[in-house]
Design an enzyme around this catalytic site. Structure first.
Site, mmCIF file in Angstrom:
data_model
loop_
_atom_site.group_PDB
_atom_site.id
_atom_site.type_symbol
_atom_site.label_atom_id
_atom_site.label_comp_id
_atom_site.label_asym_id
_atom_site.label_seq_id
_atom_site.Cartn_x
_atom_site.Cartn_y
_atom_site.Cartn_z
ATOM 1 N N LYS A 178 37.780 35.314 34.812
ATOM 2 C CA LYS A 178 37.054 36.593 34.844
ATOM 3 C C LYS A 178 35.549 36.349 34.714
ATOM 4 O O LYS A 178 34.744 36.969 35.423
ATOM 5 C CB LYS A 178 37.550 37.510 33.710
ATOM 6 N N GLN A 224 40.662 40.389 25.432
ATOM 7 C CA GLN A 224 41.827 39.778 26.086
ATOM 8 C C GLN A 224 43.070 39.950 25.203
ATOM 9 O O GLN A 224 43.068 39.584 24.031
ATOM 10 C CB GLN A 224 41.553 38.284 26.352
ATOM 11 N N ASP A 247 38.762 47.870 30.883
ATOM 12 C CA ASP A 247 40.179 47.497 31.007
ATOM 13 C C ASP A 247 41.067 48.752 31.055
ATOM 14 O O ASP A 247 42.252 48.666 31.358
ATOM 15 C CB ASP A 247 40.590 46.624 29.813
#
Ligand code: NAP
Length: 292
Positions: free
Chosen positions: A54, A98, A121
């Site tokens: 990412k 994450q 996200d």
């Protein structure tokens, strides 16, 4: 019949190039480059790989990347304080924590702490809640589900009235994919570990999204001829012939399914690259919202 292969790497590459162009225009107009903060807690090798890819994708698109790698021993309060600091940092447009977090840390509280304007996200309860409500729009759609929908909408002229079966009901994939399919006016069946007669249900599907984490569970004879099959699963299967000792496979038996389906995503190279492309798109959107 051999299915059309939906090459996520190529399609994601096109999205990433478009994001890079828009970032360039933004910067040329005097605005700061968008910024994404990644928060990685602990040493999960899979998570380390995802975060690195990412960050690399951000840099390639001209997006600033601020990496925070923290020990698994970090306290809940310290982790939440970092998120609060990132909420206040004007260089940061998006915050990505994450998942999964190491045991002992409360994921829900950390996600709640992220400012909804920086929730690239799309996992903040407010964003998910809006996704589930008619007439409301989330600020951000979770990246993997957004990638699934991008592939479907490119492949089918309309999803309206189609029978869609989603295998899996997780917070990060199955449930948001199902909500998005409903919003696209498909007729949606959600299956999970207690569902009965999965093959029979899957055989009704014009659209199948598999997100169960079970290698090649969906067999070719479960697939309705001509169906569009999106395989989200990423599973490591031991394979002594590979230098790493394993290979990656999806939740669908690809070689069987491609003989029946109308279109199908490969694993790897299907949904995975789309997830990263959607993250870049969300980060750019976050920056534009702040600058507008
Ligand atoms: P998860 O949280 O483990 O959820 C799995 C879901 O599948 C659950 O809802 C579970 O049912 C259901 N399930 C498990 N075994 C089943 C069975 N035998 N029959 C029917 N349903 C079953 O997994 P996830 O996070 O959603 O991830 C799913 C897969 O997608 C994994 O392989 C993961 O690595 C992959 N993934 C890929 C990407 C990407 O970018 N491509 C992103 C995220 C995840 P219950 O709810 O009843 O337990």
């Amino acid at each position: 019949m051999t299915a059309q292969i939906l090459d996520g790497s190529i399609i994601a590459g096109q999205v990433r190039a478009q994001v890079a162009d828009e970032v360039k225009s933004l910067v040329e107009s005097g605005k700061p480059a968008p910024g994404l903060a990644t928060v990685l807690v602990g040493e999960n090798p899979g998570s380390q790989v995802y975060v690195r890819s990412k960050q690399k994708a951000c840099l390639e698109a001209g997006i600033q990347s601020f990496g925070h790698n923290l020990p698994a021993t970090i306290s809940q309060a310290e982790l939440e304080q970092l998120v609060i600091d990132l909420n206040r940092d004007p260089r940061v447009n998006g915050i990505l924590v994450q998942l999964p977090l190491p045991s002992g840390l409360d994921e829900e509280r950390v996600l709640n702490a992220i400012s909804i304007e920086k929730d690239v996200d799309g996992f903040h309860p407010l964003n998910i809640g809006r996704l589930a409500q008619k007439g409301r729009d989330p600020l951000f759609i979770p990246c993997t589900p957004a990638g699934v929908m991008f592939l479907l909408e490119r492949t089918l002229p309309s999803l309206e009235g189609m029978n869609a079966v989603v295998l899996g009901r997780s917070n990060i994939v199955g449930m948001p994919v199902a909500l998005l399919l409903v919003r696209a006016n498909a007729t949606v069946t959600i299956c999970h570990s207690r569902s009965r007669d999965l093959p029979g249900i899957v055989r009704q599907a014009d659209i199948l999204v598999a997100a169960v984490g079970r290698p090649e569970m969906v067999r070719g004879d479960w697939i309705k001829p001509g169906a569009v099959v999106i395989d989200v699963g990423i599973n490591r299967v031991e394979d002594a012939s590979r230098s790493k000792g394993y290979r990656l496979t999806g939740d669908v038996a690809f070689d069987e399914a491609k003989e029946v389906a109308g279109a199908i995503t490969p694993v790897p190279g299907g949904v995975g690259p789309m997830t990263i492309a959607m993250l870049l798109q969300n980060t750019l959107r976050a920056a534009k919202q702040i600058n507008s």
